[in-house]
Design an enzyme around this catalytic site. Structure first.
Site, short mmCIF file in Angstrom:
data_model
loop_
_atom_site.label_atom_id
_atom_site.label_comp_id
_atom_site.label_asym_id
_atom_site.label_seq_id
_atom_site.Cartn_x
_atom_site.Cartn_y
_atom_site.Cartn_z
N PHE A 57 52.45 -27.94 2.89
CA PHE A 57 52.39 -27.06 4.05
C PHE A 57 52.58 -27.81 5.36
O PHE A 57 53.29 -27.39 6.25
CB PHE A 57 51.02 -26.36 4.10
CG PHE A 57 50.92 -25.14 3.21
CD1 PHE A 57 51.98 -24.70 2.45
CD2 PHE A 57 49.72 -24.43 3.15
CE1 PHE A 57 51.87 -23.58 1.64
CE2 PHE A 57 49.60 -23.31 2.34
CZ PHE A 57 50.67 -22.89 1.59
N HIS A 107 42.01 -22.75 -5.31
CA HIS A 107 42.75 -21.65 -4.68
C HIS A 107 43.48 -20.77 -5.70
O HIS A 107 44.41 -20.06 -5.35
CB HIS A 107 43.75 -22.21 -3.65
CG HIS A 107 43.07 -22.91 -2.51
ND1 HIS A 107 43.72 -23.75 -1.64
CD2 HIS A 107 41.79 -22.88 -2.09
CE1 HIS A 107 42.87 -24.21 -0.74
NE2 HIS A 107 41.68 -23.71 -1.01
N CYS A 150 45.98 -6.35 -11.76
CA CYS A 150 46.21 -5.09 -11.04
C CYS A 150 45.09 -4.88 -10.02
O CYS A 150 43.92 -5.01 -10.35
CB CYS A 150 46.25 -3.97 -12.07
SG CYS A 150 46.25 -2.36 -11.28
N ASN A 169 46.93 -41.07 1.16
CA ASN A 169 47.67 -39.98 1.81
C ASN A 169 48.74 -40.56 2.71
O ASN A 169 48.52 -41.57 3.38
CB ASN A 169 46.69 -39.13 2.64
CG ASN A 169 47.15 -37.69 2.73
OD1 ASN A 169 47.28 -37.01 1.71
ND2 ASN A 169 47.42 -37.21 3.92
P1 CNA Z 1 48.88 -29.92 3.34
O1 CNA Z 1 48.06 -29.49 4.48
O2 CNA Z 1 50.30 -29.52 3.31
O3 CNA Z 1 48.78 -31.52 3.27
C1 CNA Z 1 49.52 -32.29 2.36
C2 CNA Z 1 49.24 -33.75 2.67
O4 CNA Z 1 49.78 -34.52 1.62
C3 CNA Z 1 49.85 -34.24 3.97
O5 CNA Z 1 48.84 -34.89 4.72
C4 CNA Z 1 50.93 -35.25 3.53
O6 CNA Z 1 51.01 -36.36 4.37
C5 CNA Z 1 50.42 -35.66 2.18
N1 CNA Z 1 51.47 -36.01 1.21
C6 CNA Z 1 52.62 -35.33 0.96
N2 CNA Z 1 53.29 -35.91 -0.07
C7 CNA Z 1 52.54 -36.98 -0.45
C8 CNA Z 1 52.69 -37.97 -1.46
N3 CNA Z 1 53.75 -37.99 -2.26
N4 CNA Z 1 51.74 -38.94 -1.57
C9 CNA Z 1 50.66 -38.94 -0.73
N5 CNA Z 1 50.47 -38.02 0.24
C10 CNA Z 1 51.38 -37.05 0.36
O7 CNA Z 1 48.26 -29.44 1.95
P2 CNA Z 1 46.72 -29.25 1.53
O8 CNA Z 1 46.70 -29.23 0.07
O9 CNA Z 1 45.83 -30.14 2.27
O10 CNA Z 1 46.45 -27.77 2.08
C11 CNA Z 1 45.85 -26.86 1.34
C12 CNA Z 1 46.77 -25.65 1.01
C13 CNA Z 1 48.18 -25.98 0.63
C14 CNA Z 1 46.22 -24.97 -0.18
O11 CNA Z 1 45.89 -23.67 0.17
C15 CNA Z 1 47.31 -24.96 -1.26
O12 CNA Z 1 47.21 -23.82 -2.05
C16 CNA Z 1 48.55 -25.01 -0.48
N6 CNA Z 1 49.79 -25.44 -1.16
C17 CNA Z 1 49.85 -25.67 -2.50
C18 CNA Z 1 51.05 -26.04 -3.08
C19 CNA Z 1 51.10 -26.31 -4.57
O13 CNA Z 1 50.41 -25.64 -5.34
N7 CNA Z 1 51.90 -27.29 -5.02
C20 CNA Z 1 52.19 -26.21 -2.31
C21 CNA Z 1 52.11 -25.94 -0.93
C22 CNA Z 1 50.91 -25.56 -0.38
#
Ligand code: CNA
Length: 241
Positions: free
Chosen positions: A39, A122, A130, A215
């Site tokens: 995100f 989540h 439904c 991260n």
């Molecule tokens: P976020 O806020 O998008 O943060 C992602 C973090 O991961 C960022 O700080 C990036 O710098 C870091 N990052 C990205 N790629 C890498 C990597 N390869 N190695 C290390 N670090 C990395 O996402 P959060 O999970 O913190 O936010 C929570 C939301 C995002 C939840 O509600 C999820 O359901 C939601 N989400 C989920 C998915 C999925 O299921 N794959 C995808 C997109 C969003």
């Protein structure tokens, strides 16, 4: 907090293998290397701020057509495969090193990799139900097709088993995750911006010995961690095996 280079992560490996109750807590960054955008990275889904609305309960209830269109295009990835991080975590669990994976992800890739004790805070895109009669259905009924998906028995609108904005997290998942965090002496946190509550509260409340954050970008809790690694999770977990 000590920011260390990946090549010096041997110390973390020692701590991990001698921990009594090691837990991994992750987010969308765990799956970026499977081709699923996160995100909040610069090319993440929130580069357009209005996208948050399309994942809200208000949108589902008031504009279901727009909700399902956005959901199918941006939240469902049927061809995504587990990457090195998912696979390493499954292997570490099988070895008894990791006791639980707590995830904010909804993509089911930890289970696809073989992890068994996965807590999905989540929810998941892998099932739906439904909103009228509450009957559960397989994901295809929502994830494939176009328009508003309807219940084959009562005709009400179907919805995915994911927690939307404006909704509270499932109580049992929250309880199980909290229990593991409370029991844990070592927690690796990775691929999450730690901006979403109550999930981020696990890091705030962590009172075990070793907190490790892996991260690509800084998080608000880096100062609390014993070690911070600014590298990709797959590179890090390759070194943990
Ligand atoms: P976020 O806020 O998008 O943060 C992602 C973090 O991961 C960022 O700080 C990036 O710098 C870091 N990052 C990205 N790629 C890498 C990597 N390869 N190695 C290390 N670090 C990395 O996402 P959060 O999970 O913190 O936010 C929570 C939301 C995002 C939840 O509600 C999820 O359901 C939601 N989400 C989920 C998915 C999925 O299921 N794959 C995808 C997109 C969003």
């Amino acid at each position: 907090m000590t920011e260390i280079e990946l090549k010096h992560s041997e110390r973390i490996k020692e701590l991990l293998y001698s921990a009594e109750h090691a837990v991994f807590f992750g987010g969308a960054g765990v799956s970026t290397e499977s081709g699923i955008p996160d995100f909040r990275s610069s090319d993440g889904l929130y580069k357009d701020a209005s996208n948050e609305y399309y994942l809200s309960r208000t949108c589902l209830m008031k504009e279901p057509e727009k909700f399902f269109d956005f959901y199918r295009k941006n939240m469902v990835f049927p061809d995504a495969k587990p990457n090195k991080t998912h696979l390493a975590l499954a292997e570490l669990e099988a070895m008894g090193v990791i006791k639980a994976v707590i995830t904010q992800n909804i993509d089911g890739l930890h289970q696809a990799a073989g992890s068994r004790n996965v807590i999905e805070l989540h929810g998941t895109t892998s099932s739906c139900y439904c909103m009228g009669c509450k009957k559960a259905y397989p994901e295809e009924l929502i994830n494939k097709g176009v328009g508003i998906p309807r219940c084959p028995s009562c005709g009400s609108v179907l919805r995915p088993d994911v927690t939307l904005y404006e909704e509270s997290l499932d109580g049992f998942s929250l309880y199980s995750a909290k229990k593991h965090v409370d029991m844990s002496d070592l927690m690796i946190v990775g691929g999450t911006s730690l901006k979403v509550f109550p999930a981020a509260g696990f890091v705030e409340d962590f009172s075990g010995k070793h907190l490790i954050i892996v991260n690509l970008s800084p998080t608000p809790y880096d100062d609390k961690a014993e070690f911070v690694i600014r590298a990709s999770l797959s590179e890090f977990f390759e070194r943990m095996l």
